[in-house]
Design a protein around this motif. Structure first.
Motif, mmCIF file in Angstrom:
data_model
loop_
_atom_site.group_PDB
_atom_site.id
_atom_site.type_symbol
_atom_site.label_atom_id
_atom_site.label_comp_id
_atom_site.label_asym_id
_atom_site.label_seq_id
_atom_site.Cartn_x
_atom_site.Cartn_y
_atom_site.Cartn_z
ATOM 1 N N THR A 2 0.823 -1.189 0.000
ATOM 2 C CA THR A 2 0.000 0.000 0.000
ATOM 3 C C THR A 2 0.867 1.252 0.000
ATOM 4 O O THR A 2 2.011 1.235 0.438
ATOM 5 C CB THR A 2 -0.926 0.029 1.230
ATOM 6 O OG1 THR A 2 -0.129 0.011 2.405
ATOM 7 C CG2 THR A 2 -1.856 -1.175 1.237
ATOM 8 N N TYR A 3 0.307 2.323 -0.479
ATOM 9 C CA TYR A 3 0.999 3.608 -0.569
ATOM 10 C C TYR A 3 0.652 4.448 0.648
ATOM 11 O O TYR A 3 -0.501 4.540 1.044
ATOM 12 C CB TYR A 3 0.573 4.320 -1.850
ATOM 13 C CG TYR A 3 1.048 5.736 -1.955
ATOM 14 C CD1 TYR A 3 2.346 6.011 -2.356
ATOM 15 C CD2 TYR A 3 0.204 6.793 -1.658
ATOM 16 C CE1 TYR A 3 2.799 7.311 -2.455
ATOM 17 C CE2 TYR A 3 0.647 8.102 -1.761
ATOM 18 C CZ TYR A 3 1.939 8.355 -2.166
ATOM 19 O OH TYR A 3 2.378 9.643 -2.257
ATOM 20 N N ARG A 4 1.637 5.064 1.236
ATOM 21 C CA ARG A 4 1.415 5.971 2.366
ATOM 22 C C ARG A 4 2.317 7.178 2.198
ATOM 23 O O ARG A 4 3.534 7.045 2.121
ATOM 24 C CB ARG A 4 1.737 5.277 3.688
ATOM 25 C CG ARG A 4 1.485 6.155 4.900
ATOM 26 C CD ARG A 4 1.895 5.418 6.170
ATOM 27 N NE ARG A 4 1.876 6.168 7.373
ATOM 28 C CZ ARG A 4 2.624 7.214 7.688
ATOM 29 N NH1 ARG A 4 3.461 7.690 6.814
ATOM 30 N NH2 ARG A 4 2.540 7.799 8.862
ATOM 31 N N GLU A 5 1.712 8.335 2.110
ATOM 32 C CA GLU A 5 2.486 9.555 1.957
ATOM 33 C C GLU A 5 3.131 9.940 3.287
ATOM 34 O O GLU A 5 2.528 9.787 4.346
ATOM 35 C CB GLU A 5 1.575 10.689 1.487
ATOM 36 C CG GLU A 5 2.330 11.914 1.065
ATOM 37 C CD GLU A 5 1.451 12.909 0.352
ATOM 38 O OE1 GLU A 5 1.593 14.110 0.628
ATOM 39 O OE2 GLU A 5 0.626 12.487 -0.480
ATOM 40 N N VAL A 6 4.362 10.411 3.206
ATOM 41 C CA VAL A 6 5.113 10.820 4.395
ATOM 42 C C VAL A 6 5.350 12.322 4.297
ATOM 43 O O VAL A 6 5.772 12.823 3.257
ATOM 44 C CB VAL A 6 6.464 10.073 4.465
ATOM 45 C CG1 VAL A 6 7.281 10.531 5.640
ATOM 46 C CG2 VAL A 6 6.239 8.580 4.510
ATOM 47 N N SER A 7 5.100 13.012 5.377
ATOM 48 C CA SER A 7 5.311 14.467 5.374
ATOM 49 C C SER A 7 6.789 14.787 5.590
ATOM 50 O O SER A 7 7.554 13.978 6.110
ATOM 51 C CB SER A 7 4.471 15.120 6.469
ATOM 52 O OG SER A 7 5.001 14.799 7.740
ATOM 53 N N GLU A 10 7.672 14.410 9.203
ATOM 54 C CA GLU A 10 7.974 13.034 9.608
ATOM 55 C C GLU A 10 9.388 12.649 9.192
ATOM 56 O O GLU A 10 10.109 11.995 9.944
ATOM 57 C CB GLU A 10 6.962 12.059 9.000
ATOM 58 C CG GLU A 10 5.590 12.145 9.621
ATOM 59 C CD GLU A 10 4.595 11.256 8.907
ATOM 60 O OE1 GLU A 10 4.046 10.355 9.563
ATOM 61 O OE2 GLU A 10 4.375 11.463 7.694
ATOM 62 N N ILE A 27 13.756 15.189 -4.518
ATOM 63 C CA ILE A 27 12.535 15.955 -4.769
ATOM 64 C C ILE A 27 12.803 17.072 -5.775
ATOM 65 O O ILE A 27 12.038 17.275 -6.726
ATOM 66 C CB ILE A 27 11.963 16.510 -3.442
ATOM 67 C CG1 ILE A 27 11.473 15.346 -2.572
ATOM 68 C CG2 ILE A 27 10.847 17.507 -3.706
ATOM 69 C CD1 ILE A 27 11.161 15.715 -1.129
#
Length: 63
Positions: A2-7, A10, A27
């Motif tokens: 699954t995909y989980r965005e990280v700030s 974090e 980035i």
């Protein structure tokens, strides 16, 4: 997987300063051009060599 965005916050809490700089470079490269991404890959491999998981490959070969 699954995909989980990280700030960025974090990342700042959980990643060392040198790796955070490398991530920020990625980035920037993504926002710029394919050529910058390729340069980032080359530079990063020299700084942080790829780690090969022998257990993963052994599992893959045996099934």
């Amino acid at each position: 997987m699954t995909y989980r965005e990280v700030s960025m916050e974090e990342l700042r809490r959980n990643v060392g300063e040198s790796k955070l700089e490398v991530i920020e470079g990625l980035i920037t490269a993504i926002r710029t051009s394919h050529a910058r991404i390729e340069t980032w890959i080359t530079t990063t491999r020299q700084t942080f060599p790829v780690i090969h998981d022998r257990g993963f490959w052994a599992y893959d070969e045996n099934g």
